[in-house]
Scaffold this motif. Structure first.
Motif, PDB file in Angstrom:
ATOM      1  N   ASN A 166      24.361 -72.176 -56.570  1.00  0.00           N
ATOM      2  CA  ASN A 166      25.351 -73.050 -57.214  1.00  0.00           C
ATOM      3  C   ASN A 166      26.447 -73.518 -56.261  1.00  0.00           C
ATOM      4  O   ASN A 166      26.990 -74.607 -56.412  1.00  0.00           O
ATOM      5  N   SER A 167      26.792 -72.691 -55.295  1.00  0.00           N
ATOM      6  CA  SER A 167      27.842 -73.071 -54.343  1.00  0.00           C
ATOM      7  C   SER A 167      27.268 -73.417 -52.977  1.00  0.00           C
ATOM      8  O   SER A 167      27.987 -73.480 -51.983  1.00  0.00           O
ATOM      9  N   TYR A 168      25.956 -73.665 -52.934  1.00  0.00           N
ATOM     10  CA  TYR A 168      25.272 -73.972 -51.683  1.00  0.00           C
ATOM     11  C   TYR A 168      25.138 -75.477 -51.570  1.00  0.00           C
ATOM     12  O   TYR A 168      24.410 -76.119 -52.322  1.00  0.00           O
ATOM     13  N   TYR A 169      25.842 -76.058 -50.608  1.00  0.00           N
ATOM     14  CA  TYR A 169      25.920 -77.520 -50.535  1.00  0.00           C
ATOM     15  C   TYR A 169      24.563 -78.183 -50.332  1.00  0.00           C
ATOM     16  O   TYR A 169      24.325 -79.310 -50.793  1.00  0.00           O
ATOM     17  N   LEU A 170      23.623 -77.494 -49.639  1.00  0.00           N
ATOM     18  CA  LEU A 170      22.324 -78.117 -49.370  1.00  0.00           C
ATOM     19  C   LEU A 170      21.496 -78.318 -50.645  1.00  0.00           C
ATOM     20  O   LEU A 170      20.634 -79.188 -50.687  1.00  0.00           O
ATOM     21  N   LEU A 171      21.746 -77.514 -51.676  1.00  0.00           N
ATOM     22  CA  LEU A 171      21.053 -77.724 -52.948  1.00  0.00           C
ATOM     23  C   LEU A 171      21.313 -79.141 -53.441  1.00  0.00           C
ATOM     24  O   LEU A 171      20.389 -79.875 -53.814  1.00  0.00           O
ATOM     25  N   TYR A 172      22.582 -79.534 -53.419  1.00  0.00           N
ATOM     26  CA  TYR A 172      22.959 -80.845 -53.950  1.00  0.00           C
ATOM     27  C   TYR A 172      22.558 -81.966 -52.986  1.00  0.00           C
ATOM     28  O   TYR A 172      22.219 -83.069 -53.420  1.00  0.00           O
ATOM     29  N   ALA A 173      22.568 -81.659 -51.681  1.00  0.00           N
ATOM     30  CA  ALA A 173      22.124 -82.662 -50.704  1.00  0.00           C
ATOM     31  C   ALA A 173      20.640 -82.968 -50.893  1.00  0.00           C
ATOM     32  O   ALA A 173      20.218 -84.131 -50.854  1.00  0.00           O
ATOM     33  N   VAL A 174      19.832 -81.931 -51.110  1.00  0.00           N
ATOM     34  CA  VAL A 174      18.397 -82.109 -51.320  1.00  0.00           C
ATOM     35  C   VAL A 174      18.139 -82.887 -52.606  1.00  0.00           C
ATOM     36  O   VAL A 174      17.347 -83.844 -52.629  1.00  0.00           O
ATOM     37  N   LEU A 175      18.818 -82.493 -53.688  1.00  0.00           N
ATOM     38  CA  LEU A 175      18.642 -83.212 -54.956  1.00  0.00           C
ATOM     39  C   LEU A 175      19.095 -84.671 -54.826  1.00  0.00           C
ATOM     40  O   LEU A 175      18.485 -85.577 -55.400  1.00  0.00           O
ATOM     41  N   GLY A 176      20.157 -84.875 -54.060  1.00  0.00           N
ATOM     42  CA  GLY A 176      20.631 -86.230 -53.837  1.00  0.00           C
ATOM     43  C   GLY A 176      19.579 -87.083 -53.143  1.00  0.00           C
ATOM     44  O   GLY A 176      19.358 -88.245 -53.509  1.00  0.00           O
ATOM     45  N   GLU A 177      18.920 -86.507 -52.142  1.00  0.00           N
ATOM     46  CA  GLU A 177      17.864 -87.235 -51.433  1.00  0.00           C
ATOM     47  C   GLU A 177      16.701 -87.565 -52.382  1.00  0.00           C
ATOM     48  O   GLU A 177      16.172 -88.676 -52.367  1.00  0.00           O
ATOM     49  N   PHE A 178      16.313 -86.592 -53.192  1.00  0.00           N
ATOM     50  CA  PHE A 178      15.202 -86.823 -54.134  1.00  0.00           C
ATOM     51  C   PHE A 178      15.551 -87.941 -55.123  1.00  0.00           C
ATOM     52  O   PHE A 178      14.744 -88.847 -55.375  1.00  0.00           O
ATOM     53  N   GLU A 179      16.745 -87.868 -55.678  1.00  0.00           N
ATOM     54  CA  GLU A 179      17.152 -88.883 -56.671  1.00  0.00           C
ATOM     55  C   GLU A 179      17.285 -90.262 -56.018  1.00  0.00           C
ATOM     56  O   GLU A 179      16.949 -91.283 -56.633  1.00  0.00           O
ATOM     57  N   ALA A 180      17.759 -90.297 -54.782  1.00  0.00           N
ATOM     58  CA  ALA A 180      17.869 -91.580 -54.074  1.00  0.00           C
ATOM     59  C   ALA A 180      16.487 -92.188 -53.863  1.00  0.00           C
ATOM     60  O   ALA A 180      16.292 -93.404 -54.013  1.00  0.00           O
ATOM     61  N   GLN A 181      15.500 -91.342 -53.528  1.00  0.00           N
ATOM     62  CA  GLN A 181      14.128 -91.821 -53.331  1.00  0.00           C
ATOM     63  C   GLN A 181      13.538 -92.338 -54.647  1.00  0.00           C
ATOM     64  O   GLN A 181      12.684 -93.235 -54.643  1.00  0.00           O
ATOM     65  N   LEU A 182      13.997 -91.775 -55.766  1.00  0.00           N
ATOM     66  CA  LEU A 182      13.538 -92.226 -57.080  1.00  0.00           C
ATOM     67  C   LEU A 182      14.332 -93.443 -57.563  1.00  0.00           C
ATOM     68  O   LEU A 182      14.117 -93.926 -58.679  1.00  0.00           O
ATOM     69  N   ASN A 183      15.288 -93.886 -56.716  1.00  0.00           N
ATOM     70  CA  ASN A 183      16.156 -95.022 -57.024  1.00  0.00           C
ATOM     71  C   ASN A 183      17.103 -94.735 -58.184  1.00  0.00           C
ATOM     72  O   ASN A 183      17.532 -95.648 -58.904  1.00  0.00           O
ATOM     73  N   HIS A 184      17.424 -93.452 -58.376  1.00  0.00           N
ATOM     74  CA  HIS A 184      18.425 -93.045 -59.376  1.00  0.00           C
ATOM     75  C   HIS A 184      19.766 -92.915 -58.632  1.00  0.00           C
ATOM     76  O   HIS A 184      20.216 -91.803 -58.325  1.00  0.00           O
ATOM     77  N   GLN A 185      20.370 -94.038 -58.322  1.00  0.00           N
ATOM     78  CA  GLN A 185      21.520 -94.043 -57.421  1.00  0.00           C
ATOM     79  C   GLN A 185      22.735 -93.297 -57.991  1.00  0.00           C
ATOM     80  O   GLN A 185      23.451 -92.618 -57.250  1.00  0.00           O
ATOM     81  N   GLN A 186      22.974 -93.406 -59.288  1.00  0.00           N
ATOM     82  CA  GLN A 186      24.143 -92.734 -59.875  1.00  0.00           C
ATOM     83  C   GLN A 186      23.974 -91.220 -59.806  1.00  0.00           C
ATOM     84  O   GLN A 186      24.901 -90.497 -59.423  1.00  0.00           O
ATOM     85  N   ALA A 187      22.776 -90.734 -60.173  1.00  0.00           N
ATOM     86  CA  ALA A 187      22.510 -89.292 -60.105  1.00  0.00           C
ATOM     87  C   ALA A 187      22.589 -88.807 -58.668  1.00  0.00           C
ATOM     88  O   ALA A 187      23.143 -87.727 -58.379  1.00  0.00           O
ATOM     89  N   ALA A 188      22.054 -89.598 -57.746  1.00  0.00           N
ATOM     90  CA  ALA A 188      22.090 -89.229 -56.330  1.00  0.00           C
ATOM     91  C   ALA A 188      23.536 -89.132 -55.844  1.00  0.00           C
ATOM     92  O   ALA A 188      23.914 -88.193 -55.136  1.00  0.00           O
ATOM     93  N   ALA A 189      24.358 -90.106 -56.240  1.00  0.00           N
ATOM     94  CA  ALA A 189      25.766 -90.117 -55.828  1.00  0.00           C
ATOM     95  C   ALA A 189      26.491 -88.867 -56.314  1.00  0.00           C
ATOM     96  O   ALA A 189      27.298 -88.271 -55.581  1.00  0.00           O
ATOM     97  N   GLU A 190      26.220 -88.459 -57.560  1.00  0.00           N
ATOM     98  CA  GLU A 190      26.872 -87.262 -58.107  1.00  0.00           C
ATOM     99  C   GLU A 190      26.502 -86.022 -57.279  1.00  0.00           C
ATOM    100  O   GLU A 190      27.349 -85.169 -56.994  1.00  0.00           O
ATOM    101  N   HIS A 191      25.224 -85.927 -56.898  1.00  0.00           N
ATOM    102  CA  HIS A 191      24.793 -84.785 -56.097  1.00  0.00           C
ATOM    103  C   HIS A 191      25.420 -84.821 -54.699  1.00  0.00           C
ATOM    104  O   HIS A 191      25.879 -83.792 -54.193  1.00  0.00           O
TER     105      HIS A 191
END
Length: 416
Positions: free
Chosen positions: A361-386
């Motif tokens: 939960n406090s590991y920044y790479l978790l959110y960085a990885v999810l951000g990359e996945f969401e960006a690849q799915l073109n979910h820009q808002q979700a990616a931005a939050e991550h």
């Protein structure tokens, strides 16, 4: 230059003086070496750097040690060693007092002392950094995000254990060697990882930590006690990862992803050394987590470009690694392999399936990885939050700059 020298020579000096004083006087050996360095800082600016600065500092340490021995009655049982040291006094000032073989042997002994099971596991790495690598309390604290007081307490507790348990200054044998070797390898692994991806601070990579971990592991693998398949595997892992260090940041210190790195700049000599030790790690039936991680690193180093990376093989290796190490961080890395094989949606699902994911939960790479996945799915808002959450948690300057750039690209509606 003095700082660089001290980083490389302090551990050698402390190890050799510890053999002379006795392991129960480890702190005294450290104090003597610190004093020798202080004298170098006082005299070299006026008289110039000696031709052999390492020999100069070791000689100064030796002379200070002899002064202490003469003053303290508790060193009367060191008479034979003192005579041997005195006999060496006729050597020319620029000549080394101790042979490289003696020093190497002493460092190995001290390595096994630092990782004795009587010493708390959380103190072993701190003690190794202090005694074998010449790190200060503040520096160790920064590496592990702890206060100076907490690190000092760990070191004091470790040295008390050494004294109370009467830990011998020797390389163990038999079953005890097997148990202690695992502790030594774990300490070296953590030391390298802290250098490869620093916990905090201005610099993402602390190359001097990686170099010291490699140096100590090479020392270990050259000795019969450490010449084991898992030691070769760990050394292979270090070398293969370190070969990529020159391309992990751009000229301005900004983080570069694996797909953005110039593979022609990877250190081919280091890769060849890594593959040599990886081949040696295959001797016998032993399989360790280090073998599997080295295999993953080898897949990256042998791919001519990012697109030709054998992600299916990497995923297979991560599937095996999970059996050795159920850490959520390993599972997160596996999710990246899943995404490269089956797509970003499968990657998101793999992250969701991680056991004990609350530890991330406090590991920044978790959110960085999810951000990359969401960006690849073109979910820009979700990616931005991550990416925003990851930015808030990241500690190093280069990572924060990278995440801010990724966040901005999502806000602007780009998919980079």
């Amino acid at each position: 230059m003095v700082e660089h020298l001290f980083r490389h020579e302090a551990g050698k000096m402390v190890a050799t003086l510890t053999r002379i004083f006795g392991i129960e006087h480890l702190s005294l050996a450290e104090d003597v070496v610190q004093e020798a360095l202080a004298r170098a800082l006082q005299t070299w600016p006026f008289y110039g750097v000696p031709e052999n600065p390492s020999a100069w500092i070791m000689r100064a340490s030796r002379n200070l040690a002899l002064d202490v021995i003469r003053r303290r009655k508790l060193f009367q049982d060191k008479q034979a060693e003192i005579i041997r040291l005195m006999d060496r006094d006729s050597a020319a000032p620029e000549e080394a007092i101790f042979s490289e073989h003696e020093i190497a042997d002493d460092r190995l002994r001290l390595m096994f002392v630092c990782c004795h099971p009587a010493i708390p596991a959380d103190a072993q790495v701190a003690l190794a950094l202090k005694t074998l690598c010449g790190f200060g309390v503040t520096e160790i604290g920064r590496a592990f995000l702890m206060t100076d007081a907490a690190i000092a307490k760990r070191l004091t507790r470790a040295k008390q254990k050494i004294h109370q348990a009467r830990i011998p200054f020797e390389i163990p044998a038999g079953e005890e060697l097997t148990q202690r070797l695992d502790g030594v390898l774990q300490s070296l692994y953590l030391l390298f990882n802290e250098g490869y991806k620093a916990s905090s601070g201005e610099n993402l990579v602390r190359e001097e930590l990686c170099d010291e971990a490699i140096r100590l592991t090479e020392l270990l693998v050259q000795h019969p006690a450490g010449n084991q398949p898992r030691t070769h595997a760990l050394l292979a892992l270090m070398l293969l990862n370190a070969a990529r260090i020159p391309t992990r940041l751009d000229s301005e210190g900004n983080l570069l992803r694996l797909k953005e790195q110039d593979r022609t700049q990877w250190n081919q000599t280091m890769i060849a050394r890594g593959m040599f030790h990886f081949a040696h790690s295959a001797a016998g039936d032993e399989l360790s987590g280090y073998h599997l991680q080295a295999g993953i690193a080898a897949c990256h180093c042998t791919a001519k470009d990012y697109e030709s990376t054998d992600w299916r093989q990497i995923l297979s290796l991560y599937d095996r690694l999970i059996e050795f190490d159920e850490s959520p961080v390993v599972a997160l890395n596996r999710a990246i392999a899943v995404a490269n094989v089956h797509g970003p949606k499968a990657g998101v699902e793999a992250v969701g399936a991680i056991r004990n994911s609350q530890k991330l939960n406090s590991y920044y790479l978790l959110y960085a990885v999810l951000g990359e996945f969401e960006a690849q799915l073109n979910h820009q808002q979700a990616a931005a939050e991550h990416f925003r959450k990851s930015f808030e948690l990241a500690e190093t300057k280069s990572e924060r700059a990278f995440l801010l750039k990724r966040l901005q690209s999502c806000v602007d509606g780009e998919n980079v």
